[in-house]
Scaffold this active site. Structure first.
Site, mmCIF file in Angstrom:
data_model
loop_
_atom_site.group_PDB
_atom_site.id
_atom_site.type_symbol
_atom_site.label_atom_id
_atom_site.label_comp_id
_atom_site.label_asym_id
_atom_site.label_seq_id
_atom_site.Cartn_x
_atom_site.Cartn_y
_atom_site.Cartn_z
ATOM 1 N N GLN A 56 0.847 -1.193 0.000
ATOM 2 C CA GLN A 56 0.000 0.000 0.000
ATOM 3 C C GLN A 56 0.880 1.241 0.000
ATOM 4 O O GLN A 56 1.500 1.576 1.007
ATOM 5 C CB GLN A 56 -0.879 -0.025 1.259
ATOM 6 C CG GLN A 56 -1.799 1.145 1.424
ATOM 7 C CD GLN A 56 -2.311 1.219 2.854
ATOM 8 O OE1 GLN A 56 -1.673 0.732 3.778
ATOM 9 N NE2 GLN A 56 -3.452 1.832 3.036
ATOM 10 N N SER B 210 1.246 6.354 2.487
ATOM 11 C CA SER B 210 1.922 7.303 3.378
ATOM 12 C C SER B 210 3.158 7.932 2.754
ATOM 13 O O SER B 210 3.886 7.277 2.009
ATOM 14 C CB SER B 210 2.354 6.613 4.667
ATOM 15 O OG SER B 210 1.253 6.087 5.333
ATOM 16 N N SER C 51 4.632 -1.342 4.032
ATOM 17 C CA SER C 51 4.755 -2.726 4.504
ATOM 18 C C SER C 51 4.839 -3.676 3.323
ATOM 19 O O SER C 51 4.102 -3.516 2.341
ATOM 20 C CB SER C 51 3.547 -3.110 5.362
ATOM 21 O OG SER C 51 3.448 -2.270 6.471
ATOM 22 N N GLU D 78 -8.803 -2.047 5.369
ATOM 23 C CA GLU D 78 -7.586 -2.210 6.181
ATOM 24 C C GLU D 78 -7.941 -2.234 7.668
ATOM 25 O O GLU D 78 -7.471 -3.081 8.421
ATOM 26 C CB GLU D 78 -6.615 -1.054 5.897
ATOM 27 C CG GLU D 78 -5.334 -1.157 6.715
ATOM 28 C CD GLU D 78 -4.323 -0.072 6.369
ATOM 29 O OE1 GLU D 78 -4.721 1.049 6.033
ATOM 30 O OE2 GLU D 78 -3.114 -0.365 6.448
ATOM 31 N N GLU E 177 -5.771 7.717 17.790
ATOM 32 C CA GLU E 177 -6.378 9.053 17.922
ATOM 33 C C GLU E 177 -7.296 9.337 16.725
ATOM 34 O O GLU E 177 -8.405 9.850 16.878
ATOM 35 C CB GLU E 177 -5.291 10.144 18.000
ATOM 36 C CG GLU E 177 -4.481 10.145 19.283
ATOM 37 C CD GLU E 177 -3.329 9.135 19.262
ATOM 38 O OE1 GLU E 177 -3.217 8.371 18.287
ATOM 39 O OE2 GLU E 177 -2.561 9.092 20.240
HETATM 40 C C1 LIG Z 1 4.276 -0.860 11.232
HETATM 41 C C2 LIG Z 1 3.701 0.158 10.288
HETATM 42 C C3 LIG Z 1 3.315 -0.235 9.031
HETATM 43 C C4 LIG Z 1 2.799 0.699 8.137
HETATM 44 N N1 LIG Z 1 2.473 0.272 6.878
HETATM 45 C C5 LIG Z 1 2.046 1.179 5.978
HETATM 46 C C6 LIG Z 1 1.799 0.778 4.632
HETATM 47 O O1 LIG Z 1 1.951 -0.383 4.275
HETATM 48 N N2 LIG Z 1 1.423 1.710 3.739
HETATM 49 C C7 LIG Z 1 1.225 3.005 4.084
HETATM 50 O O2 LIG Z 1 0.843 3.786 3.223
HETATM 51 N N3 LIG Z 1 1.460 3.439 5.368
HETATM 52 C C8 LIG Z 1 1.865 2.553 6.308
HETATM 53 N N4 LIG Z 1 2.118 2.958 7.603
HETATM 54 C C9 LIG Z 1 1.970 4.386 7.940
HETATM 55 C C10 LIG Z 1 0.811 4.693 8.880
HETATM 56 O O3 LIG Z 1 -0.415 4.615 8.188
HETATM 57 C C11 LIG Z 1 1.068 6.092 9.446
HETATM 58 O O4 LIG Z 1 2.225 6.008 10.266
HETATM 59 C C12 LIG Z 1 -0.107 6.617 10.272
HETATM 60 O O5 LIG Z 1 -1.187 6.901 9.436
HETATM 61 C C13 LIG Z 1 0.262 7.849 11.107
HETATM 62 O O6 LIG Z 1 0.841 8.841 10.312
HETATM 63 P P1 LIG Z 1 2.201 9.570 10.739
HETATM 64 O O7 LIG Z 1 3.193 8.490 11.071
HETATM 65 O O8 LIG Z 1 2.544 10.548 9.658
HETATM 66 O O9 LIG Z 1 1.877 10.324 12.100
HETATM 67 P P2 LIG Z 1 1.259 11.765 12.243
HETATM 68 O O10 LIG Z 1 0.100 11.921 11.349
HETATM 69 O O11 LIG Z 1 2.364 12.767 12.165
HETATM 70 O O12 LIG Z 1 0.706 11.691 13.737
HETATM 71 C C14 LIG Z 1 1.525 11.874 14.884
HETATM 72 C C15 LIG Z 1 0.594 11.819 16.108
HETATM 73 O O13 LIG Z 1 -0.359 12.886 16.062
HETATM 74 C C16 LIG Z 1 -1.665 12.372 16.157
HETATM 75 N N5 LIG Z 1 -2.586 13.141 15.326
HETATM 76 C C17 LIG Z 1 -2.385 13.549 14.044
HETATM 77 N N6 LIG Z 1 -3.478 14.199 13.586
HETATM 78 C C18 LIG Z 1 -4.392 14.182 14.595
HETATM 79 C C19 LIG Z 1 -5.726 14.671 14.733
HETATM 80 N N7 LIG Z 1 -6.346 15.322 13.754
HETATM 81 N N8 LIG Z 1 -6.376 14.458 15.913
HETATM 82 C C20 LIG Z 1 -5.768 13.801 16.953
HETATM 83 N N9 LIG Z 1 -4.501 13.309 16.870
HETATM 84 C C21 LIG Z 1 -3.827 13.505 15.714
HETATM 85 C C22 LIG Z 1 -1.562 10.952 15.636
HETATM 86 O O14 LIG Z 1 -2.615 10.144 16.092
HETATM 87 C C23 LIG Z 1 -0.220 10.531 16.186
HETATM 88 O O15 LIG Z 1 -0.318 10.094 17.522
HETATM 89 C C24 LIG Z 1 2.633 2.058 8.529
HETATM 90 C C25 LIG Z 1 3.015 2.457 9.816
HETATM 91 C C26 LIG Z 1 3.553 1.529 10.699
HETATM 92 C C27 LIG Z 1 3.962 1.991 12.058
#
Ligand SMILES: Cc1cc2nc3c(=O)[nH]c(=O)nc-3n(C[C@H](O)[C@H](O)[C@H](O)COP(=O)(O)OP(=O)(O)OC[C@H]3O[C@@H](n4cnc5c(N)ncnc54)[C@H](O)[C@@H]3O)c2cc1C
Length: 390
Positions: free
Chosen positions: A110, A113, A145, A228, A359
């Site tokens: 996928q 991100s 992933s 998902e 969240e």
């Molecule tokens: C093991 C793993 C596998 C993954 N696999 C994939 C994959 O295969 N493909 C893919 O595309 N992505 C993948 N991801 C990415 C994952 O979807 C993102 O990490 C996730 O959506 C969070 O985005 P971010 O890391 O940019 O955090 P951020 O968006 O920067 O968030 C940081 C913190 O702020 C909080 N926050 C942000 N906005 C808000 C809001 N509006 N209200 C309240 N809290 C908020 C979040 O909840 C979090 O605690 C993977 C992540 C992990 C850890």
């Protein structure tokens, strides 16, 4: 004969005609697809029988017991997220082409991100520019992933920066062997490199690999994301932190009242969530709704608390995790991955981040299930090109 009995009978017949021990893997999977047993809830001719989604569980039980491949484990992103998106949005030709490929073992990842687009997924910056016969794509994806072991990726790219951020996005199915795709594995705390950074430089995608209308990629992505969330809830249900904790508890807890209380609470939560997931699985067809966020949050928290309890039960032995081996680098979590509670504890830390953070799931439940006031979204209607990023 009930529908469940019919599915069971067809599965047994498949296993008789194509014994997994003497039939080639692809031949077996193709026969499963043609028998309508890959996704029983899909229409006939698309790997299904138009049956109830819940019946698929029995198919996999029988296949696993007979030593046959189980796509739900081996290619779970393609099977549980790619296929429903293709069924909902693909043309007839795409449905036939992609669904058969997934059904016969193709793995997908996928590609959503990006460094600046996680929770705010609509902020993605990877660009797709139209040219003769297709699209020229450039950008960077992250946390992808299974990228290193996949053949295709579900890719979201910006096709019209003049439109507000949720519009002007288009969804593609990218062949990862295309020139310009570079996959760089990232090491994780468990020692594996289950996910990667993916760099896309002037990658040419034919228009026939576009899924859904131009600039309607957000809607297609929502269908992938709903599935998902549903998948994470179901997967976690089967990974069994409650069972593992219970086994360790019986062996090691002694009379500790604190451990006893935690164990009982965990067991009760596990049961409640399982009943919720079982009820949700009984819906017959269609894309899972926002309610699937309940399972996503519930199982993420249950996993984290459950494996933490396992470590507390292990005592000092909890520190003895040293499987930081290079040969673990590309091992996908799931099929064949170690069930060592120490690895599972480390892996579970990501459960409340991957597939949408807890969240964000709570925001979805508040707004879309409970009908509470929405959080302010000041940039919703502004052109993407005028947004400040960084
Ligand atoms: C093991 C793993 C596998 C993954 N696999 C994939 C994959 O295969 N493909 C893919 O595309 N992505 C993948 N991801 C990415 C994952 O979807 C993102 O990490 C996730 O959506 C969070 O985005 P971010 O890391 O940019 O955090 P951020 O968006 O920067 O968030 C940081 C913190 O702020 C909080 N926050 C942000 N906005 C808000 C809001 N509006 N209200 C309240 N809290 C908020 C979040 O909840 C979090 O605690 C993977 C992540 C992990 C850890």
């Amino acid at each position: 004969m009930s529908a469940a009995d019919q599915v069971e009978r067809l599965t047994r017949r498949l296993l008789e005609r194509y014994p997994p021990q003497t039939t080639g893997r692809t031949a077996f999977l193709a026969a499963q697809y043609d028998a309508g047993l890959t996704w029983v809830h899909h229409p006939a001719g698309r790997g299904g029988l138009g049956g109830e989604r819940d019946a698929q569980r029995r198919v996999f039980e029988l296949l696993t017991a007979a030593g046959a491949p189980n796509l739900q484990v081996e290619s779970r992103l393609a099977y549980s997220m790619g296929a429903p998106s293709v069924l909902e949005w693909g043309s007839g030709e795409q449905q036939e082409r992609y669904l058969r490929a997934i059904a016969t073992g193709e793995r997908w990842c996928q590609l959503f991100s990006e460094p600046g687009a996680g929770s705010d997924l609509a902020a993605i910056d990877t660009r797709a520019v139209r040219e003769q016969g297709g699209w020229r794509v450039t950008g960077q994806k992250v946390w992808t992933s299974m990228a290193a072991s996949s053949q295709r990726g579900m890719l979201l790219a910006r096709t019209d920066p003049a439109q507000p951020k949720h519009r002007g996005l288009t969804y593609f199915v990218l062949d990862l062997a295309t020139p310009g795709v570079e996959i760089r594995p990232l090491r994780q705390i468990t020692g594996e490199a289950e996910f990667s950074e993916v760099y896309l430089t002037d990658v040419l995608i034919p228009d026939t690999d576009r899924l859904g209308p131009v600039n309607a990629g957000w809607k297609v992505a929502m269908s992938t994301l709903m599935n998902e969330r549903d998948m994470f809830g179901t997967k976690a249900a089967e990974s069994g932190p409650v069972e593992l904790a219970l086994a360790l508890y019986r062996e090691r807890a002694g009379g500790d009242p604190d451990l006893r209380t935690r164990m009982v609470r965990l067991w009760l939560r596990g049961h409640v969530l399982r009943l919720y997931a079982a009820r949700a699985a009984r819906r017959s067809t269609g894309t899972p709704g926002p309610q699937s966020s309940v399972s996503k949050v519930g199982f993420a928290e249950l996993n984290k608390d459950g494996y933490e309890l396992c470590l507390d039960l292990l005592g000092d032995e909890a520190l003895l995790y040293d499987t930081y081996e290079p040969d673990e680098l590309t091992a996908p979590s799931g099929a064949g991955a170690s069930q060592d509670p120490r690895r599972l504890f480390l892996r579970s830390r990501a459960n409340s981040i991957e597939g949408g953070t807890t969240e964000i799931m709570r925001n979805i439940l508040a707004e879309r299930v409970l009908g509470l006031p929405a959080e302010p979204r000041v940039d919703k209607d502004l052109p993407y090109s005028s947004l400040r990023r960084g």
